[in-house]
Design a protein around this motif. Sequence first.
Motif, short mmCIF file in Angstrom:
data_model
loop_
_atom_site.label_atom_id
_atom_site.label_comp_id
_atom_site.label_asym_id
_atom_site.label_seq_id
_atom_site.Cartn_x
_atom_site.Cartn_y
_atom_site.Cartn_z
N THR A 1 0.83 -1.21 0.00
CA THR A 1 0.00 0.00 0.00
C THR A 1 0.86 1.26 0.00
O THR A 1 2.05 1.23 0.34
N SER A 2 0.24 2.37 -0.36
CA SER A 2 0.94 3.66 -0.33
C SER A 2 1.34 4.02 1.09
O SER A 2 2.38 4.65 1.31
N GLU A 3 0.51 3.63 2.06
CA GLU A 3 0.83 3.91 3.46
C GLU A 3 2.10 3.17 3.89
O GLU A 3 2.92 3.70 4.65
N GLN A 4 2.28 1.95 3.40
CA GLN A 4 3.50 1.21 3.73
C GLN A 4 4.72 1.87 3.11
O GLN A 4 5.76 2.03 3.78
N ALA B 1 5.03 4.94 2.50
CA ALA B 1 5.22 6.20 3.21
C ALA B 1 6.08 6.04 4.45
O ALA B 1 6.79 6.97 4.85
N TRP B 2 6.04 4.86 5.08
CA TRP B 2 6.84 4.63 6.28
C TRP B 2 8.33 4.78 5.99
O TRP B 2 9.12 5.13 6.88
N THR C 1 4.69 12.63 8.63
CA THR C 1 3.86 11.49 9.02
C THR C 1 3.44 10.72 7.78
O THR C 1 3.56 11.20 6.64
N VAL C 2 2.93 9.52 8.00
CA VAL C 2 2.40 8.72 6.90
C VAL C 2 1.31 9.50 6.17
O VAL C 2 1.26 9.51 4.93
N GLU C 3 0.46 10.16 6.91
CA GLU C 3 -0.65 10.91 6.31
C GLU C 3 -0.12 12.04 5.43
O GLU C 3 -0.67 12.29 4.34
N VAL D 1 1.16 10.46 2.02
CA VAL D 1 0.12 10.00 1.08
C VAL D 1 -0.79 11.14 0.64
O VAL D 1 -1.48 11.02 -0.38
#
Length: 404
Positions: A176-179, A181-182, A204-206, A209
């Motif tokens: 995922t894009s969130e992963q 982003a980490w 942050t992850v937010e 993304v």
Amino acid sequence: MSLNGAAYIVGAYEHPTRKADDLSVVRLHADVAKGALEDAGLSKNDIDGYFCAGDAPGLGASTMAEYLGLKLRHVDSTECGGSAPILHVAHAAEAIAAGRCNVALITLAGRPRAQMEAAKAAAAAAAGAGKMPPKTALKAPDPDAPELAFELPYGPATQNLYAAVAKRHMYEFGTTSEQLAWIKVAASHHAQHNPHAMLRKVVTVEEVVNSPMVSDPLHRLDCCVMSDGGGALIVARPEIAKQLKRPMIKVRGTGEAPKHGMGGKLDLTYSAAAWSGPLAFAEAGVTPADIQYASLYDSFTITVLMQLEDLGFCKKGEGGKFVMDGNLISGVGKLPFNTDGGGLCNNHPANRGGVTKVIEAVRQLRGEAHPSVQVPNCTLALANGIGGALASRHTAGTLILERV
């Protein structure tokens, strides 16, 4: 012939500038060479081997040898993009083992950021005067490259090529894009402690993304910075390294491998690190579980994730889970990476990040990284580079370094 212990890295230097308006490319190369020599406690008269790639101006090694006043008996101008300096360390170890040189200098430098801004300013001025924009010093694609006739009609911009790899990884493995982003989050946690980093704000992850989309699924904060500057390394024969008052950083394992279109049989789910990594681990006689710190090429977040899998730090398809929850943050996660902020936050000199990966690995092994990110008792580190583009042709270089 094994290169395990054949040579030691005795000098390392990173240029502090990130925008070189008043420095030429050749001057940047000279600055980093001087810095690495001073770090090693050597003079230019000790250098008898010189290594550079396509970022060196003019005739490359010949131009730089003249500018620096070097008397050499071995030169190497292997060109494979951002991974070239990592290959140069291995090639320097080969040359030293073969008796071709005793002390090798490796330099990388460039000023694409300053050139780009100067070109934009010139184009704007020309447009305001009703004139044609002037030609810039930026290199155009080689018209004789055989692949261009087949690729250019489809617009293979760098970000599109890496986005294709990210999209395929998501399709195959549910990444995922969130992963992704980490990975940026981890780099930003490290960059906050680097006064030279271009992006020092912790994100942050937010925020990653929600940053503007550049090429689906990669966002702006999934991409590396563009910077001027450079870096240099000194590699020496063991007997010479022992005489210097510097920590002993042994070249323990090396590996290199190209990956290309393979006549249309291209699989986007792995990189050439899947081949270079095992070579380096075999030569070093260690496993991924033994590595305490990793410098990984981070042109994009997906580049890091692919290397983690291909180098064996996690299974194929599990990179997304591996990077979550700060697992790459020093002092928090299992595998600290790019503790200078990397290309994602610190710098990407000359659009080639390989030399800075080795420099930060050397810092970690010497215990010279920032105290907030220093890995305790770090004795075994890995540096990996990807030169080219993951979705087309690239070369991976892997180094395993040990403090002894």
